[in-house]
Design an enzyme around this catalytic site. Structure first.
Site, PDB file in Angstrom:
ATOM      1  N   HIS A 139       0.757  -1.328   0.105  1.00 43.99           N
ATOM      2  CA  HIS A 139      -0.023  -0.085   0.022  1.00 43.99           C
ATOM      3  C   HIS A 139       0.724   1.042  -0.114  1.00 43.99           C
ATOM      4  O   HIS A 139       0.388   2.272   0.522  1.00 43.99           O
ATOM      5  CB  HIS A 139      -0.903   0.031   1.340  1.00 43.99           C
ATOM      6  CG  HIS A 139      -0.193   0.023   2.551  1.00 43.99           C
ATOM      7  ND1 HIS A 139      -0.668  -0.461   3.740  1.00 43.99           N
ATOM      8  CD2 HIS A 139       0.948   0.834   2.926  1.00 43.99           C
ATOM      9  CE1 HIS A 139       0.035  -0.384   4.767  1.00 43.99           C
ATOM     10  NE2 HIS A 139       1.169   0.328   4.449  1.00 43.99           N
TER      11      HIS A 139
ATOM     12  N   HIS B 213      -2.381   4.502   9.603  1.00 48.86           N
ATOM     13  CA  HIS B 213      -1.353   5.078  10.002  1.00 48.86           C
ATOM     14  C   HIS B 213      -1.315   6.384  10.768  1.00 48.86           C
ATOM     15  O   HIS B 213      -0.572   7.374  10.372  1.00 48.86           O
ATOM     16  CB  HIS B 213      -0.392   5.242   8.752  1.00 48.86           C
ATOM     17  CG  HIS B 213      -0.177   4.233   7.790  1.00 48.86           C
ATOM     18  ND1 HIS B 213      -1.160   3.594   7.097  1.00 48.86           N
ATOM     19  CD2 HIS B 213       0.904   3.228   7.822  1.00 48.86           C
ATOM     20  CE1 HIS B 213      -0.600   2.552   6.352  1.00 48.86           C
ATOM     21  NE2 HIS B 213       0.614   2.420   6.883  1.00 48.86           N
TER      22      HIS B 213
ATOM     23  N   HIS C 149       9.900  -3.851   4.532  1.00 49.70           N
ATOM     24  CA  HIS C 149      10.474  -2.292   4.485  1.00 49.70           C
ATOM     25  C   HIS C 149      10.600  -1.934   5.912  1.00 49.70           C
ATOM     26  O   HIS C 149       9.953  -2.280   6.707  1.00 49.70           O
ATOM     27  CB  HIS C 149       9.394  -1.433   3.439  1.00 49.70           C
ATOM     28  CG  HIS C 149       8.125  -1.213   4.133  1.00 49.70           C
ATOM     29  ND1 HIS C 149       7.205  -2.271   4.413  1.00 49.70           N
ATOM     30  CD2 HIS C 149       7.404  -0.289   4.546  1.00 49.70           C
ATOM     31  CE1 HIS C 149       6.021  -1.865   4.688  1.00 49.70           C
ATOM     32  NE2 HIS C 149       6.196  -0.425   4.794  1.00 49.70           N
TER      33      HIS C 149
ATOM     34  N   GLU D   9       3.624  -5.447   8.661  1.00 51.71           N
ATOM     35  CA  GLU D   9       2.172  -5.369   7.970  1.00 51.71           C
ATOM     36  C   GLU D   9       1.597  -6.502   7.290  1.00 51.71           C
ATOM     37  O   GLU D   9       0.695  -6.631   7.087  1.00 51.71           O
ATOM     38  CB  GLU D   9       2.198  -4.023   6.869  1.00 51.71           C
ATOM     39  CG  GLU D   9       2.476  -2.791   7.667  1.00 51.71           C
ATOM     40  CD  GLU D   9       2.568  -1.712   6.544  1.00 51.71           C
ATOM     41  OE1 GLU D   9       2.522  -0.666   7.005  1.00 51.71           O
ATOM     42  OE2 GLU D   9       2.607  -1.769   5.300  1.00 51.71           O
TER      43      GLU D   9
HETATM   44  C1  DHB Z   1       6.035   3.763   2.774  1.00 58.31           C
HETATM   45  C2  DHB Z   1       5.492   2.534   2.948  1.00 58.31           C
HETATM   46  C3  DHB Z   1       4.587   2.313   3.742  1.00 58.31           C
HETATM   47  O1  DHB Z   1       3.873   1.101   3.980  1.00 58.31           O
HETATM   48  C4  DHB Z   1       3.903   3.221   4.467  1.00 58.31           C
HETATM   49  O2  DHB Z   1       2.862   2.781   5.131  1.00 58.31           O
HETATM   50  C5  DHB Z   1       4.429   4.745   4.362  1.00 58.31           C
HETATM   51  C6  DHB Z   1       5.679   4.853   3.320  1.00 58.31           C
HETATM   52  C7  DHB Z   1       7.279   4.047   1.913  1.00 58.31           C
HETATM   53  O3  DHB Z   1       7.840   2.949   1.592  1.00 58.31           O
HETATM   54  O4  DHB Z   1       7.598   5.212   1.713  1.00 58.31           O
HETATM   55 FE    FE Z   2       2.388   1.269   5.749  1.00 63.83          FE
END
Ligand code: DHB
Ligand code: FE
Length: 283
Positions: free
Chosen positions: A12, A59, A193, A240
């Site tokens: 997302h 978030h 990530h 996540e």
């Molecule tokens: C990013 C990824 C995410 O899941 C998020 O909630 C906010 C930012 C990103 O990779 O920039």
């Molecule tokens: Fe996220």
């Protein structure tokens, strides 16, 4: 009778939504990612579901750190896109399905999943970006969407097993709704990530690909993964991915994989998309 016919899991990343909103999807950085979304968009348009249950995380937009529900379900008629600091995304309002949402709330709670009931909230990139990915640019989203949020931003999030079992309970609940509806369950977030700290920028494609490989046929391995393993291997925000297990749990054991797309990077994130379909009823 309503039934869950399929599931779609996708990352997302907010920058994916911004790339669409700013008309950048044909640029060389974004094109390979968006090319991979085309088959998924066609699949969803052909399937033409009556309702999407969107398992996603907020978030800090609708729920601040003052109140953090572990599981929450939106029962409203309408949910507007949240302002995450740059104004709300220029995407359609999300129309809910109060009938099915209240049925889910009731049967999940009576089945011992203590959902928080949300009558009013905005929806952030965690929900609108997966819709953009799966539906493309639209004047209106193609069907009602029931937001079902999972806390993955404040420790402790629910376990993978709890998420999978919630999916099972969703499947059962949908089956007892007395309207003939084709329901698709979305699982969202991930893949690997980490957005902050010394390991910011971490991506672990081996972990992601093993996750994608096991989701359909060997979800038990993923259900048993402890949080610390997600964080160690997939980065702090890799947690996540437990939301993908809600989607998997909502589908049958013998669901088949229809499509998979994996691309690195989008912003700071490894992105994945997977589609599963239940086998048609044979009796
Ligand atoms: C990013 C990824 C995410 O899941 C998020 O909630 C906010 C930012 C990103 O990779 O920039
Ligand atoms: Fe996220």
């Amino acid at each position: 009778m309503a039934r869950v016919v399929a599931g779609l899991a996708t990352s997302h990343v907010p920058a994916i939504g911004a790339a669409m909103d700013l008309g950048k999807t044909k640029e060389s950085y974004w094109k390979p990612l968006f090319d991979g979304y085309e088959p998924a968009r066609k699949w969803l348009a052909d399937l033409n579901p009556d309702v999407i249950i969107m398992v996603y995380n907020d978030h800090g937009s609708a729920f601040s750190l003052e109140v953090i529900p572990t599981f929450a379900i939106g029962v409203a008629e309408k949910f507007l896109p949240a302002d995450e600091g740059w104004g709300p995304r220029p995407v359609p309002a999300v129309h809910g399905h109060p009938g099915l949402a209240w049925h889910l709330a009731e049967s999940l709670i009576l089945n011992e999943f203590d959902m928080t009931i949300v009558n009013e909230m905005t929806v952030d990139h965690g929900l609108t970006v997966p819709l953009s990915i799966a539906c493309g640019e639209q004047k209106n989203w193609p069907c009602p969407v029931i937001p079902l949020s999972v806390n993955v931003v404040q420790y402790p999030p629910p376990t993978g097993k709890r998420c999978f079992d919630l999916g099972r309970a969703i499947r059962k609940s949908v089956k007892t709704y007395d309207k003939d509806l084709k329901v698709v369950v979305f699982g969202t977030g991930g893949m690997s990530h980490q957005l902050h700290g010394e390991r910011a920028g971490l991506i672990n494609s081996e972990f992601d690909k093993n996750f994608l490989a096991d989701l359909t046929r060997n979800p038990q391995r993923l259900i048993e993964l402890p949080h610390i393993e997600y964080v160690r291997e997939a980065g702090a925000e890799g947690i996540e991915m437990v939301m993908w297990l809600v989607m998997r749990g909502a589908l049958d054991e013998n669901a088949v994989e229809i499509y998979q797309h994996y691309h690195v990077p989008a912003s700071n994130t490894a992105t994945g998309l997977m589609i599963l379909e239940n086998q048609p009823l044979t009796v």
